[in-house]
Design a protein around this motif. Structure first.
Motif, PDB file in Angstrom:
ATOM      1  N   THR A   1       0.802  -1.232   0.000  1.00  0.00           N
ATOM      2  CA  THR A   1       0.000   0.000   0.000  1.00  0.00           C
ATOM      3  C   THR A   1       0.829   1.275   0.000  1.00  0.00           C
ATOM      4  OG1 THR A   1      -0.174  -0.298   2.373  1.00  0.00           O
ATOM      5  CG2 THR A   1      -2.084  -0.953   1.053  1.00  0.00           C
ATOM      6  N   THR A   2       2.104   1.214   0.356  1.00  0.00           N
ATOM      7  CA  THR A   2       2.917   2.440   0.306  1.00  0.00           C
ATOM      8  C   THR A   2       4.236   2.164  -0.401  1.00  0.00           C
ATOM      9  OG1 THR A   2       4.117   2.078   2.367  1.00  0.00           O
ATOM     10  CG2 THR A   2       2.003   3.241   2.528  1.00  0.00           C
TER      11      THR A   2
ATOM     12  N   TYR B   1       2.761  -0.709   6.291  1.00  0.00           N
ATOM     13  CA  TYR B   1       1.989  -0.937   5.069  1.00  0.00           C
ATOM     14  C   TYR B   1       1.257  -2.262   5.144  1.00  0.00           C
ATOM     15  CZ  TYR B   1       6.065  -3.839   4.027  1.00  0.00           C
ATOM     16  OH  TYR B   1       7.059  -4.762   4.092  1.00  0.00           O
TER      17      TYR B   1
END
Ligand SMILES: *Cc1c(COP(=O)(O)O)cnc(C)c1O
Length: 385
Positions: free
Chosen positions: A220-221, A234
């Motif tokens: 996600t990051t 994340y």
């Protein structure tokens, strides 16, 4: 033995701009995917008129992510209809996702793009997606193909690796933005290069989000976000890959993007010269592929089709005369790894491939060089009898 070619097949256009772009990136201290990649994506999206452009490590990765994002491989019996006259990347990525490539024929020997009628004949309930390839940067028959797929709700993935920033009058769109997802390659022999590199384009927000996520492990990051103090932990949302590009390549891409319109224009005019010179010097002994549309594509390849019985001899003589040539492409269904994938064969694809020769095409050539290459081609024919 390495040949000293008088005319090489392709050459990148590199200058001070690329050198400065890469040097500035190194000086900045940030090499991996970051601000230059973001700028490259934004400028690429703007140039081709796509909502989203996602830079990736190469064109094959672009095809892999595009096919995955439209759901290929989610059912065990998924099929992907695609032309056999293509580089092997889309077919290999279809297999990598556990799906079955179904090879369809080309329109004709003079129009080596996906045949809408063979496509329609091969569509069935298992068809998950269709891949089209814009051969040499000349549009496949998109209005018909899009309609066939629209009524059946089948995704269309454009292999636009030959066709960066090519407007298509038939759809009033840029190639690579007509289907569900478009894929581009910036390998060093393409019209613009980042050495290795690629881009995925789409107008679909969900597909773009999936591709961005899968580009980097499904995380996600990104390092860039964490470097700037954004979320320090994340989640992993999907089983993704590492298909990121880096800022060194994106810096190259930004420099190349500024030159792409003039590179494409130069190639278009060389294609027009090829078409008229081949007609003048060779008459009906050779057909210049898309010669009647020379200025309506990116002219990524200078391809001709000749009598298949003369092809190998002419290529040998061309090499003896110092002209590098190639073959785009051997039909995929005839490769060992795809044995048995197309038991009935593909008449036009096989005939095309037996008579096809690719001649030198790059911005370093000029009108006189093309006239010279065609003269050597005529000589190769004469020597070969
Ligand atoms: C170059 C190319 C690819 C693969 O791109 P890579 O960047 O080499 O992975 C796929 N399809 C076509 C038509 C290509 O020309």
């Amino acid at each position: 033995m390495t040949m000293q070619w008088k005319y090489t097949l392709s050459e990148p256009v590199l200058g001070e701009e690329e050198l400065k772009a890469v040097t500035d990136c190194i000086t900045s201290g940030w090499l991996s995917m970051g601000p230059r990649t973001k700028a490259f994506e934004e400028q690429y999206a703007a140039l081709i008129g796509a909502e989203h452009a996602i830079a990736v490590s190469n064109g094959t990765a672009a095809l892999h992510l595009a096919l995955a994002a439209v759901g290929v491989g989610s059912d065990p019996d998924d099929e992907v209809i695609q032309p056999s006259i293509n580089f092997v990347a889309a077919a290999n990525m279809t297999k990598a996702l556990g799906a079955k490539p179904i090879f369809a024929d080309i329109v004709s020997v003079n129009e080596p793009t996906l045949s809408p009628s063979d496509l329609e004949a091969k569509i069935n309930d298992r068809t998950k997606a269709v891949v089209v390839m814009h051969f040499g940067g000349y549009a496949a028959r998109m209005p018909e193909i899009m309609e066939i797929c629209r009524v059946r709700n089948i995704a269309v993935v454009e292999d636009a690796c030959h066709a960066p920033a090519q407007y298509d009058a038939a759809t009033a769109r840029s190639l690579g933005t007509i289907g569900t997802v478009g894929c581009f390659s910036f390998f060093s022999n393409k019209n613009m290069t980042t050495a290795e590199g690629g881009m995925v384009a789409t107008d679909d927000d969900d597909i773009a989000a999936k591709i961005r996520n899968m580009r980097s492990h499904g995380m996600t990051t990104l390092s860039w976000d964490r470097h700037h103090g954004r979320p320090s932990t994340y989640d992993v949302m999907a089983h993704g890959y590492n298909y990121r590009v880096d800022d060194l390549r994106s810096a190259l891409g930004l420099a190349q993007l500024a030159k792409l319109p003039s590179i494409n224009d130069k190639r278009r005019s060389l294609a027009a010269t090829y078409a008229s010179e081949i007609e003048r010097q060779l008459g009906n002994r050779a057909h210049y592929i898309f010669g009647d549309r020379a200025k309506d594509g990116t002219a990524h390849l200078a391809g001709i089709v000749i009598d298949p019985d003369l092809r190998d001899g002419v290529r040998t003589e061309l090499a003896n005369l110092g002209v590098q040539s190639s073959l785009h492409y051997p039909p995929i269904h005839m490769f060992s790894a795809f044995e048995g994938s197309c038991p009935d064969g593909l008449i036009n694809s096989e005939r095309f491939s037996r008579g096809m020769i690719t001649l030198p095409m790059h911005s370093g050539l000029d009108e006189v060089a093309v006239q010279g290459i065609v003269a050597l081609l005529a000589e190769a024919f004469d020597r070969n009898v």
